[in-house]
Design a protein around this motif. Sequence first.
Motif, PDB file in Angstrom:
ATOM      1  N   ALA A   9       0.797  -1.163  -0.060  1.00 18.32           N
ATOM      2  CA  ALA A   9      -0.163   0.160  -0.093  1.00 18.32           C
ATOM      3  C   ALA A   9       0.796   1.210  -0.048  1.00 18.32           C
ATOM      4  CB  ALA A   9      -0.941  -0.044   1.067  1.00 18.32           C
ATOM      5  N   ALA A  10       1.991   1.289   0.685  1.00 18.20           N
ATOM      6  CA  ALA A  10       2.745   2.402   0.938  1.00 18.20           C
ATOM      7  C   ALA A  10       3.374   2.582  -0.628  1.00 18.20           C
ATOM      8  CB  ALA A  10       3.733   2.256   2.025  1.00 18.20           C
ATOM      9  N   THR A  11       3.771   1.634  -1.164  1.00 26.94           N
ATOM     10  CA  THR A  11       4.678   1.498  -2.454  1.00 26.94           C
ATOM     11  C   THR A  11       3.569   2.227  -3.488  1.00 26.94           C
ATOM     12  OG1 THR A  11       6.073  -0.092  -1.936  1.00 26.94           O
ATOM     13  CG2 THR A  11       5.941   0.525  -4.404  1.00 26.94           C
ATOM     14  N   ILE A  12       2.478   1.692  -3.595  1.00 31.23           N
ATOM     15  CA  ILE A  12       1.427   2.258  -4.360  1.00 31.23           C
ATOM     16  C   ILE A  12       1.030   3.670  -4.173  1.00 31.23           C
ATOM     17  CG2 ILE A  12      -1.013   1.873  -5.431  1.00 31.23           C
ATOM     18  CD1 ILE A  12      -0.498  -1.043  -4.712  1.00 31.23           C
ATOM     19  N   PHE A  13       0.836   3.854  -2.815  1.00 31.85           N
ATOM     20  CA  PHE A  13       0.634   5.271  -2.818  1.00 31.85           C
ATOM     21  C   PHE A  13       1.846   6.426  -3.136  1.00 31.85           C
ATOM     22  CE2 PHE A  13       0.824   9.064   0.184  1.00 31.85           C
ATOM     23  CZ  PHE A  13      -0.636   9.721  -0.151  1.00 31.85           C
ATOM     24  N   PHE A  14       3.019   5.905  -2.906  1.00 32.67           N
ATOM     25  CA  PHE A  14       4.178   6.778  -3.107  1.00 32.67           C
ATOM     26  C   PHE A  14       4.225   6.837  -4.847  1.00 32.67           C
ATOM     27  CE2 PHE A  14       8.516   7.206  -3.766  1.00 32.67           C
ATOM     28  CZ  PHE A  14       8.973   8.364  -3.011  1.00 32.67           C
ATOM     29  N   GLY A  15       4.133   6.005  -5.302  1.00 28.33           N
ATOM     30  CA  GLY A  15       4.333   5.863  -6.658  1.00 28.33           C
ATOM     31  C   GLY A  15       3.188   6.854  -7.479  1.00 28.33           C
ATOM     32  N   LEU A  16       2.101   6.629  -7.058  1.00 25.95           N
ATOM     33  CA  LEU A  16       0.842   7.339  -7.604  1.00 25.95           C
ATOM     34  C   LEU A  16       1.314   8.948  -7.355  1.00 25.95           C
ATOM     35  CD1 LEU A  16      -2.421   5.594  -6.926  1.00 25.95           C
ATOM     36  CD2 LEU A  16      -1.320   5.762  -8.969  1.00 25.95           C
ATOM     37  N   VAL A  17       1.617   9.382  -5.996  1.00 30.52           N
ATOM     38  CA  VAL A  17       1.980  10.578  -5.765  1.00 30.52           C
ATOM     39  C   VAL A  17       3.100  11.192  -6.807  1.00 30.52           C
ATOM     40  CG1 VAL A  17       2.838  12.162  -4.153  1.00 30.52           C
ATOM     41  CG2 VAL A  17       1.172  10.789  -3.250  1.00 30.52           C
ATOM     42  N   LEU A  18       4.161  10.252  -6.987  1.00 28.18           N
ATOM     43  CA  LEU A  18       5.310  10.818  -7.851  1.00 28.18           C
ATOM     44  C   LEU A  18       4.867  10.981  -9.128  1.00 28.18           C
ATOM     45  CD1 LEU A  18       8.302   8.724  -6.373  1.00 28.18           C
ATOM     46  CD2 LEU A  18       8.139  10.952  -6.468  1.00 28.18           C
TER      47      LEU A  18
END
Length: 316
Positions: free
Chosen positions: A31-40
């Motif tokens: 979940a942290a990876t997906i959220f961080f990727g979308l923000v980036l």
Amino acid sequence: MPTTMPSTRPDRQRNRSVAANENGFLVNPVAATIFFGLVLIIVVYSTLDLTGAMTQLGPFGPVLPLLIIFWLMVGVYMGVKRLKRRAVRIRMRGPLFMRSLMNDCLERTCGVLETRLNTPSISSPMILNDILLDKMLHICAADCLRFSDIRRQIESSRLKGTDDLALARFFQTAVEYRKQALPGEIRQVADTVWRSRTDLKELLERLKNAHQTLCTGTGSILALLPPDAKKVERIRSTYHYRPPTLQRAQRMAFALETLAYLKATRHENVNPMDRRRYDVVAEQTIPKLAEALNSYKQAWQNLVDAYERPRDNRSQ
């Protein structure tokens, strides 16, 4: 006959999943990876569009930022996963803290050995051969750094031991054992006992003694399978300009003899006298090693049960 023992991992995954959440929310790595990727993706592509840099990057402009973001996401995933695992291990509160340490320690220090002891198709001589292989590779890495010809003989055999040479910790002398640190889980338990649970000091000492017995109780491998004295002297005379100590020369001679035996075992060309010599040692030591492992597991279990006992029942 191979010695079988009950498994130490019946509730490992269930206990660790509960322990990971007993003191609050721990971030899910995915979940942290997906959220961080979308923000980036939103921030990077918006910035490139507003500044007009997208057109300056050429035909591969939309792909290059995406590749960079992907590698950043991989790093975030690995970092969050490591932090989550570390948070479970170092947490000092909660009823499942001690049980989590026990499961981690048993799997890391003796999980490989227990798997072999619980497998009926693996005989005691085969278990001893695995231990000898890890011992040989450990000696190659620790004692043969200056002696390149011996190291090349061992490395060129391409024999592979267990991960982290997990079986090399057995059959030690008391001196070798005292030079090494206790497993990290036992050190964490000792810290907790001395700070807040002094009533568990006796059980902690029993656990330390059981661990020492597991590593040294079966005797030193050099005492059980002493190397040829002539080979030891030959090694010392070969390096007369800077001879190794007697103990190091004995370990290197033992490693070379073990290498020859393991190669012969692989090609089924073992001298009957050598086979009997190693089989006798296996029959004498592997059952003792299994008993020491059972005692070690029981010492851990007694400590965990006492730690989890309600306060009202601690005096009983």
